[in-house]
Design an enzyme around this catalytic site. Structure first.
Site, mmCIF file in Angstrom:
data_model
loop_
_atom_site.group_PDB
_atom_site.id
_atom_site.type_symbol
_atom_site.label_atom_id
_atom_site.label_comp_id
_atom_site.label_asym_id
_atom_site.label_seq_id
_atom_site.Cartn_x
_atom_site.Cartn_y
_atom_site.Cartn_z
ATOM 1 N N ASN A 42 0.841 -1.195 0.000
ATOM 2 C CA ASN A 42 0.000 0.000 0.000
ATOM 3 C C ASN A 42 0.878 1.247 0.000
ATOM 4 O O ASN A 42 1.979 1.267 0.562
ATOM 5 C CB ASN A 42 -1.013 -0.003 1.151
ATOM 6 C CG ASN A 42 -0.428 -0.276 2.511
ATOM 7 O OD1 ASN A 42 0.638 -0.872 2.636
ATOM 8 N ND2 ASN A 42 -1.128 0.143 3.542
ATOM 9 N N ALA A 46 -1.014 12.013 1.826
ATOM 10 C CA ALA A 46 -1.541 12.996 2.774
ATOM 11 C C ALA A 46 -2.988 13.363 2.432
ATOM 12 O O ALA A 46 -3.779 13.672 3.323
ATOM 13 C CB ALA A 46 -0.663 14.244 2.785
ATOM 14 N N GLU A 55 -3.004 -4.600 -3.232
ATOM 15 C CA GLU A 55 -3.506 -5.446 -4.326
ATOM 16 C C GLU A 55 -3.554 -4.677 -5.632
ATOM 17 O O GLU A 55 -3.236 -5.189 -6.698
ATOM 18 C CB GLU A 55 -4.915 -5.960 -4.008
ATOM 19 C CG GLU A 55 -5.047 -6.765 -2.740
ATOM 20 C CD GLU A 55 -5.420 -5.917 -1.541
ATOM 21 O OE1 GLU A 55 -4.775 -4.873 -1.318
ATOM 22 O OE2 GLU A 55 -6.367 -6.294 -0.828
HETATM 23 N N1 THU Z 1 -5.354 -1.651 2.402
HETATM 24 C C1 THU Z 1 -4.798 -2.442 1.424
HETATM 25 O O1 THU Z 1 -3.647 -2.212 1.005
HETATM 26 N N2 THU Z 1 -5.543 -3.455 0.926
HETATM 27 C C2 THU Z 1 -6.807 -3.743 1.341
HETATM 28 O O2 THU Z 1 -7.475 -4.554 0.713
HETATM 29 C C3 THU Z 1 -7.329 -3.125 2.537
HETATM 30 C C4 THU Z 1 -6.691 -1.846 2.918
HETATM 31 C C5 THU Z 1 -4.567 -0.534 2.909
HETATM 32 C C6 THU Z 1 -5.112 0.810 2.506
HETATM 33 C C7 THU Z 1 -4.562 1.705 3.588
HETATM 34 O O3 THU Z 1 -3.252 2.097 3.202
HETATM 35 C C8 THU Z 1 -4.473 0.804 4.800
HETATM 36 O O4 THU Z 1 -4.565 -0.537 4.308
HETATM 37 C C9 THU Z 1 -5.562 1.035 5.816
HETATM 38 O O5 THU Z 1 -6.823 1.000 5.241
#
Ligand code: THU
Length: 134
Positions: A42, A46, A55
């Site tokens: 991820n 900001a 994903e």
């Molecule tokens: N996040 C993901 O990377 N994948 C998901 O399917 C769920 C959420 C990340 C987004 C954000 O950076 C952090 O998790 C908290 O929501």
């Protein structure tokens, strides 16, 4: 590549996660049928709404490298005790390319559940629903 190795690769991406706002790192690894793998983490911003999930990072890397419909398995992991289920936006983006994609949804200890995308998202909306209008 074994399923366990794919989960381990996704786990290794946790250290690349840029998550200074949520402090919730996520790692992903997408295996294609020819054995190539596209990893993701991820990447937050900001302006929170512009943050990108692990994903979708992996998805965009794969598609932009020409791996569009030849996906095999996607592993997803975070650092928590809970299984790291993909969010709704990721489910929808994945559905576009592979509605029956095999998923390995893991806990931080790298144990995982296997499930398919259409199990997670039955009656999904995809390009087939637009074909009559093209
Ligand atoms: N996040 C993901 O990377 N994948 C998901 O399917 C769920 C959420 C990340 C987004 C954000 O950076 C952090 O998790 C908290 O929501």
């Amino acid at each position: 590549m074994t399923d366990q190795a794919l989960v381990a690769l996704a786990y290794s991406m946790l250290e690349r996660a840029y998550a200074p706002y949520s402090h919730f790192p996520v790692g992903a690894a997408l295996l294609c049928q020819d054995g190539s793998v596209f990893t993701g983490c991820n990447v937050e911003n900001a302006a929170y709404g512009h943050s990108l999930c692990a994903e979708r990072t992996a998805l965009v890397k794969a598609v932009s490298e020409g791996h569009v419909h030849d996906w095999d398995t996607l592993a997803i992991i975070s650092r928590g005790d809970d299984f790291c289920w993909p969010c709704g936006a990721c489910r929808q983006m994945l559905y576009e390319f592979h509605p029956t994609l095999r998923l390995l949804v893991a806990q931080a200890n790298q144990s995982y559940q296997e499930i398919t995308l259409d199990q997670l998202m039955p009656h999904g909306f995809g390009l087939q629903h637009l074909s009559d209008f093209q």
